[in-house]
Design an enzyme around this catalytic site. Structure first.
Site: not given
Length: 308
Positions: A53, A116, A147, A171
């Site tokens: 990211t 998305y 996100r 993670k």
């Protein structure tokens, strides 16, 4: 020692998710990138990750991501573990990048939950299973529901761990601390769990986590590494004090979307030309002033040496 066992033992502590620096014309600034990696290692970071990211992967072409990974691998040169992020919203791109990570000798690959398109849990399973089966490299799942729009459920993670021996950890950028406890309960206490939420980096260690992959390490690598060192040495009080000491810096770096504030800070420190590719941008002038004030409070601006 097997590659998987070696990765489980060596990948721990502060894994710095290094940003991708750009020049004024938004082209890759690979010399500055090399400087950042060397600074991270010299500052005590226990490992390096790129194109996660903080590295703006969605703003990079797949060829640029491969170039960034190759540059990082050569610069690190085996000094610390290297865990590039190879995930994508596109399954075939994720396959290609994960295979590329294996070819350049990365110690593991970090694969994000596709963003998305919001796949179902079964679709997530099939996506990760196909990637894991295509390589021998150890894999960390990167779960960041804020996100991606999708949370990998504990049962899906456990199913993947059972069926894919090279999925060794995750993670978790997940604010649900109950969730991360259940990940360790269901995936096994030897599962390599890393925090991607800054305020959970210390708490994650206390439940059996291996470390953190924290954007704050871009700005204060020595201090973040010190917290993990203190914990590793059995000094829980020192680690807890460092956790609270870092909180103000953590907070200001996430008042707008990462990595805008981090790049602004690194620009103030003389480490990079603070440029992001659209649609991302630097934070507001008001926030940049606040970031500068916080960096001064920590003595960061007065202590840093310009390396551009």
């Amino acid at each position: 020692m097997s590659r998987i066992r070696k990765a489980k033992e060596s990948i721990k502590g502060s894994i710095a998710p290094v940003i991708t620096p750009f020049k004024e014309d938004e082209s890759l600034d690979l010399q500055t990138f090399e400087n950042l990696i060397n600074w991270q290692i010299e500052s005590g970071s226990h490992g390096i990750s790129v194109t996660g990211t903080s590295g703006e992967p969605s703003s990079l072409t797949i060829e640029e991501r491969e170039l960034v990974m190759e540059t990082a691998s050569k610069t690190i040169n085996g000094r610390v573990p290297f865990i590039p992020a190879t995930g994508s919203v596109n399954h075939n791109e994720a396959l290609r990048l994960t295979k590329a990570a294996q070819e350049i000798g990365a110690d593991a690959a970090m694969v994000i939950v596709p963003y998305y398109n919001k796949p179902s849990q079964q679709a997530l399973y099939k996506h990760y299973k196909a990637i894991a089966d295509s390589v021998d490299i150890p894999i960390l799942v990167y779960n960041i529901p804020g996100r991606t729009g999708v949370n990998m459920e504990v049962k899906t993670m456990a199913r993947l761990v059972e069926d894919c021996p090279n999925i060794i950890g995750a993670k978790e950028s997940n604010k649900d601390f109950e969730h991360v406890n259940r990940v360790l309960l269901n995936c096994g206490r030897d599962f390599s769990l890393f925090s991607g939420i800054e305020l959970l980096c210390y708490p994650m260690l206390t439940i059996g986590g291996k470390g953190s992959i924290s954007a704050t390490a871009n700005v204060a690598p020595a201090k973040v590494a010190e917290m993990h060192n203190a914990w590793e040495e059995g000094d829980a009080e020192k680690a807890l004090n460092l956790h609270y000491e870092l909180m103000t810096l953590n907070d200001v770096l996430f008042k707008e979307t990462n990595p805008g504030p981090v790049k602004a800070a690194l620009g103030m420190m003389g480490k990079i030309t603070p440029v992001l590719r659209k649609p991302m941008d630097l934070p507001s002038e008001a926030l940049q002033n606040e970031i500068r004030e916080v960096l001064n409070q920590y003595g960061i601006l007065s202590n840093e040496i310009v390396t551009k």
